[in-house]
Design a protein around this motif. Structure first.
Motif, mmCIF file in Angstrom:
data_model
loop_
_atom_site.group_PDB
_atom_site.id
_atom_site.type_symbol
_atom_site.label_atom_id
_atom_site.label_comp_id
_atom_site.label_asym_id
_atom_site.label_seq_id
_atom_site.Cartn_x
_atom_site.Cartn_y
_atom_site.Cartn_z
ATOM 1 N N UNK A 178 0.794 -1.208 0.037
ATOM 2 C CA UNK A 178 -0.111 -0.116 0.150
ATOM 3 C C UNK A 178 0.961 1.156 0.019
ATOM 4 N N UNK A 179 2.176 1.148 0.411
ATOM 5 C CA UNK A 179 2.772 2.407 0.702
ATOM 6 C C UNK A 179 3.171 3.189 -0.770
ATOM 7 N N UNK A 180 3.260 2.770 -1.728
ATOM 8 C CA UNK A 180 3.419 3.528 -3.026
ATOM 9 C C UNK A 180 2.190 4.580 -3.280
ATOM 10 N N UNK A 181 0.973 3.697 -3.317
ATOM 11 C CA UNK A 181 -0.309 4.411 -3.512
ATOM 12 C C UNK A 181 -0.573 5.441 -2.314
ATOM 13 N N UNK A 182 -0.081 5.394 -0.990
ATOM 14 C CA UNK A 182 -0.298 6.110 0.110
ATOM 15 C C UNK A 182 0.579 7.557 -0.241
ATOM 16 N N UNK B 221 6.178 13.226 6.203
ATOM 17 C CA UNK B 221 7.447 12.365 6.961
ATOM 18 C C UNK B 221 6.818 10.747 7.265
ATOM 19 N N UNK B 222 7.577 10.172 7.002
ATOM 20 C CA UNK B 222 7.448 8.705 6.969
ATOM 21 C C UNK B 222 8.368 7.937 8.091
ATOM 22 N N UNK C 261 8.990 -6.596 6.061
ATOM 23 C CA UNK C 261 8.875 -6.634 4.401
ATOM 24 C C UNK C 261 9.565 -5.609 3.752
ATOM 25 N N UNK C 262 9.394 -5.018 2.530
ATOM 26 C CA UNK C 262 10.311 -4.350 1.555
ATOM 27 C C UNK C 262 9.696 -2.791 1.924
ATOM 28 N N UNK C 263 8.816 -2.525 2.809
ATOM 29 C CA UNK C 263 8.441 -1.197 2.897
ATOM 30 C C UNK C 263 9.359 -0.322 2.737
ATOM 31 N N UNK C 264 10.436 -0.339 3.439
ATOM 32 C CA UNK C 264 11.565 0.681 3.744
ATOM 33 C C UNK C 264 12.409 0.841 2.419
ATOM 34 N N UNK C 265 12.587 -0.334 1.658
ATOM 35 C CA UNK C 265 13.283 -0.253 0.570
ATOM 36 C C UNK C 265 12.382 0.368 -0.499
ATOM 37 N N UNK C 266 11.098 0.321 -0.678
ATOM 38 C CA UNK C 266 9.984 0.910 -1.540
ATOM 39 C C UNK C 266 10.269 2.440 -1.303
ATOM 40 N N UNK D 145 13.144 4.079 -2.612
ATOM 41 C CA UNK D 145 12.892 4.244 -4.067
ATOM 42 C C UNK D 145 12.304 5.346 -4.284
ATOM 43 N N UNK D 146 11.035 5.806 -3.440
ATOM 44 C CA UNK D 146 10.319 6.708 -3.978
ATOM 45 C C UNK D 146 10.926 8.074 -3.651
ATOM 46 N N UNK D 147 11.692 7.954 -2.447
ATOM 47 C CA UNK D 147 12.150 9.207 -2.001
ATOM 48 C C UNK D 147 13.200 9.577 -2.998
ATOM 49 N N UNK D 148 13.940 8.881 -3.642
ATOM 50 C CA UNK D 148 15.015 9.272 -4.379
ATOM 51 C C UNK D 148 14.631 10.220 -6.003
ATOM 52 N N UNK D 149 13.100 10.214 -5.854
ATOM 53 C CA UNK D 149 12.592 11.256 -6.905
ATOM 54 C C UNK D 149 11.441 12.152 -6.401
ATOM 55 N N UNK D 150 11.254 12.030 -4.903
ATOM 56 C CA UNK D 150 10.268 12.974 -4.311
ATOM 57 C C UNK D 150 10.902 13.722 -3.293
ATOM 58 N N UNK D 151 11.094 15.028 -3.543
ATOM 59 C CA UNK D 151 11.883 16.063 -2.510
ATOM 60 C C UNK D 151 11.001 16.035 -1.219
#
Length: 71
Positions: A25-29, A44-45, A52-57, A60-66
């Motif tokens: 669910x994290x990417x949709x959130x 702030x998350x 699971x892979x929540x932190x890794x996902x 990845x999202x953070x690398x393109x979201x300032x």
């Protein structure tokens, strides 16, 4: 009580979200939060030790979201 359209007009709003094993669910959130919030708002998350892979996902999202802060 505030409605979604009222959140869109707020300035300098920060959102704090805790996450534990929510990889499905994290990417949709994050996408939905970015759509609702005004520009400049920070998300702030805090990952609470997910196994699971929540932190890794999130990384990845953070690398393109300032606007995303990951702890």
């Amino acid at each position: 009580m505030m409605y979604c359209w009222e959140l869109m007009s707020l300035k300098n709003l920060n959102v704090l979200i805790t996450v534990y094993n929510k990889e499905s669910h994290i990417q949709d959130l994050v996408i939905n939060c970015n759509q609702l919030l005004s520009h400049g708002a920070q998300i702030i998350i805090i990952d609470d030790g997910s196994s699971d892979n929540s932190y890794e996902i999130l990384q990845t999202i953070k690398s393109s979201d300032n606007n995303l802060i990951l702890r």
